[in-house]
Design an enzyme around this catalytic site. Sequence first.
Site, PDB file in Angstrom:
ATOM      1  N   SER A 135      35.432  43.779  37.708  1.00  0.00           N
ATOM      2  CA  SER A 135      36.757  44.264  37.278  1.00  0.00           C
ATOM      3  C   SER A 135      36.573  45.486  36.399  1.00  0.00           C
ATOM      4  O   SER A 135      35.494  45.719  35.825  1.00  0.00           O
ATOM      5  CB  SER A 135      37.447  43.144  36.471  1.00  0.00           C
ATOM      6  N   TYR A 148      38.267  36.177  30.645  1.00  0.00           N
ATOM      7  CA  TYR A 148      38.134  36.893  31.926  1.00  0.00           C
ATOM      8  C   TYR A 148      37.159  38.059  31.787  1.00  0.00           C
ATOM      9  O   TYR A 148      36.233  38.216  32.595  1.00  0.00           O
ATOM     10  CB  TYR A 148      39.526  37.383  32.326  1.00  0.00           C
TER      11      TYR A 148
HETATM   12  P1  NAD Z   1      44.654  36.485  43.920  1.00  0.00           P
HETATM   13  O1  NAD Z   1      45.002  35.566  42.808  1.00  0.00           O
HETATM   14  O2  NAD Z   1      45.713  36.870  44.884  1.00  0.00           O
HETATM   15  O3  NAD Z   1      43.442  35.909  44.789  1.00  0.00           O
HETATM   16  C1  NAD Z   1      42.428  35.104  44.246  1.00  0.00           C
HETATM   17  C2  NAD Z   1      41.986  34.137  45.326  1.00  0.00           C
HETATM   18  O4  NAD Z   1      40.906  33.358  44.767  1.00  0.00           O
HETATM   19  C3  NAD Z   1      43.088  33.172  45.743  1.00  0.00           C
HETATM   20  O5  NAD Z   1      43.137  33.070  47.152  1.00  0.00           O
HETATM   21  C4  NAD Z   1      42.663  31.864  45.104  1.00  0.00           C
HETATM   22  O6  NAD Z   1      43.085  30.699  45.806  1.00  0.00           O
HETATM   23  C5  NAD Z   1      41.154  32.009  45.133  1.00  0.00           C
HETATM   24  N1  NAD Z   1      40.500  31.097  44.192  1.00  0.00           N
HETATM   25  C6  NAD Z   1      40.849  30.819  42.922  1.00  0.00           C
HETATM   26  N2  NAD Z   1      40.024  29.898  42.414  1.00  0.00           N
HETATM   27  C7  NAD Z   1      39.137  29.580  43.387  1.00  0.00           C
HETATM   28  C8  NAD Z   1      38.045  28.694  43.471  1.00  0.00           C
HETATM   29  N3  NAD Z   1      37.684  27.899  42.428  1.00  0.00           N
HETATM   30  N4  NAD Z   1      37.330  28.653  44.627  1.00  0.00           N
HETATM   31  C9  NAD Z   1      37.686  29.420  45.663  1.00  0.00           C
HETATM   32  N5  NAD Z   1      38.717  30.268  45.665  1.00  0.00           N
HETATM   33  C10 NAD Z   1      39.439  30.344  44.521  1.00  0.00           C
HETATM   34  O7  NAD Z   1      44.068  37.777  43.188  1.00  0.00           O
HETATM   35  P2  NAD Z   1      43.187  39.020  43.732  1.00  0.00           P
HETATM   36  O8  NAD Z   1      43.629  40.217  42.998  1.00  0.00           O
HETATM   37  O9  NAD Z   1      43.130  39.056  45.194  1.00  0.00           O
HETATM   38  O10 NAD Z   1      41.756  38.626  43.137  1.00  0.00           O
HETATM   39  C11 NAD Z   1      40.559  38.818  43.853  1.00  0.00           C
HETATM   40  C12 NAD Z   1      39.445  39.206  42.889  1.00  0.00           C
HETATM   41  O11 NAD Z   1      39.716  40.502  42.348  1.00  0.00           O
HETATM   42  C13 NAD Z   1      39.291  38.275  41.689  1.00  0.00           C
HETATM   43  O12 NAD Z   1      37.913  38.077  41.418  1.00  0.00           O
HETATM   44  C14 NAD Z   1      39.922  39.055  40.563  1.00  0.00           C
HETATM   45  O13 NAD Z   1      39.419  38.682  39.298  1.00  0.00           O
HETATM   46  C15 NAD Z   1      39.547  40.465  40.944  1.00  0.00           C
HETATM   47  N6  NAD Z   1      40.349  41.510  40.347  1.00  0.00           N
HETATM   48  C16 NAD Z   1      41.698  41.564  40.546  1.00  0.00           C
HETATM   49  C17 NAD Z   1      42.430  42.593  39.966  1.00  0.00           C
HETATM   50  C18 NAD Z   1      43.922  42.714  40.157  1.00  0.00           C
HETATM   51  O14 NAD Z   1      44.572  43.495  39.440  1.00  0.00           O
HETATM   52  N7  NAD Z   1      44.527  42.039  41.113  1.00  0.00           N
HETATM   53  C19 NAD Z   1      41.794  43.548  39.160  1.00  0.00           C
HETATM   54  C20 NAD Z   1      40.415  43.447  38.976  1.00  0.00           C
HETATM   55  C21 NAD Z   1      39.698  42.434  39.583  1.00  0.00           C
END
Ligand code: NAD
Length: 256
Positions: A135, A148
Site C-alpha cells: 500500500s 494496517y
Molecule cells: P476489497 O475489500 O474490495 O477486497 C479485498 C478482498 O480480500 C475481498 O474479496 C475479501 O473478501 C478478501 N479477503 C478479506 N479477508 C480475507 C481472508 N482472510 N482470506 C482471503 N480473502 C480475504 O478491497 P481491495 O481494494 O480490492 O483490496 C485489495 C488489496 O489492495 C488489499 O490488500 C488492500 O489492503 C490493498 N489496497 C487497497 C487500497 C484501496 O484504496 N482500495 C489501497 C492500497 C492497498
Amino acid sequence: MGKLDGRVVIVTGAARGQGEQEARLFVAEGAKVVVADVLDDRGEALAKEIGALYVHLDVSQEADWHAAVAAARETYGRVDGLVNNAGILRFNSLTDTPLDEFMQVVRVNQVGCFLGVKTVAAEMADGGTIVNTASYTAVTGMAAVGAYAATKHAILGLTRVAALELASRRIRVNAMCPGAIDTAMSNPARLDPAADAEETSRALDGLYRKLVPLGRIGKPEEVARLALFLTSEDSSYITGQPFVIDGGWLAGVSVI
Ligand code: NAD
C-alpha cells in the site's frame, strides 16, 4: 498471444475489487487462474463467468493454503504465480486499538502474505512470480490506520527477503503500493446495493483532487495492469521492488 499464456496463477481476495480485476485480466491474457477468497458465492460466480477455478482460502489459515495449492495442482498440474491481494483495513488511533483488532489485521494482511510466500513458493515452478499487495501506507504514514500501515510496511520487508531467497530459482517477488483505489475498501458504498457507488466515487474524486496530483481516485483495473506487468515476462529483470501506483500522491504536496 497473451502475456500469461499457459501460466497458472493464484489470486487471493479475488472475489471482488482489485483481485477480481486481476483475475479477469490474467484470464484474458491466457492464464489459468485460481480465484481464492472467503466470499464463496461471489468467488464461485466470478470463477464460473471467467472460466477459472474457485477455492475457499482464508489466507490466515495455513491448512487452507495447502488445500488451495493442492487444488491448483490437481486441476491445472502446476503453479507459476501468486498474487497476494487479500487484505483488510480497520480505522482506529493506535491508543484506541484493541490488541485483538491489531492482531486480526496482522493475521490477514501480514501472516496471510507470509503463508502465501511460504506455501506457494515451495510448490512453484522455477521461474515463477509472486506479487504482494502492500500500500501507499507501506512507504509513508497515515493517521488512523496504524495496524494496517504496520502490516503493509512488513509486507515490503517480506518481499525483499523473499526476492533474495528465491532468486536462485528465478522466482521474482515484487510488491505493489496502491494509493486510494475505488473498491469497497475505499468506497464502502460499493457493498450497499441501495447506494449509488458512482456518486460516492465522484465525491471521492473531489476529495482526492486535493491530495493526488492526477486529481482522482484510482481504478482497480489500473492496479491489475501493474500486477500483470509484474507477473509477466515484461518485468523479467525486476525483483525485490515496491511499485507505487498512487496518481502521484507520494510525490509531495503543493503549497499554491
Ligand atoms: P476489497 O475489500 O474490495 O477486497 C479485498 C478482498 O480480500 C475481498 O474479496 C475479501 O473478501 C478478501 N479477503 C478479506 N479477508 C480475507 C481472508 N482472510 N482470506 C482471503 N480473502 C480475504 O478491497 P481491495 O481494494 O480490492 O483490496 C485489495 C488489496 O489492495 C488489499 O490488500 C488492500 O489492503 C490493498 N489496497 C487497497 C487500497 C484501496 O484504496 N482500495 C489501497 C492500497 C492497498
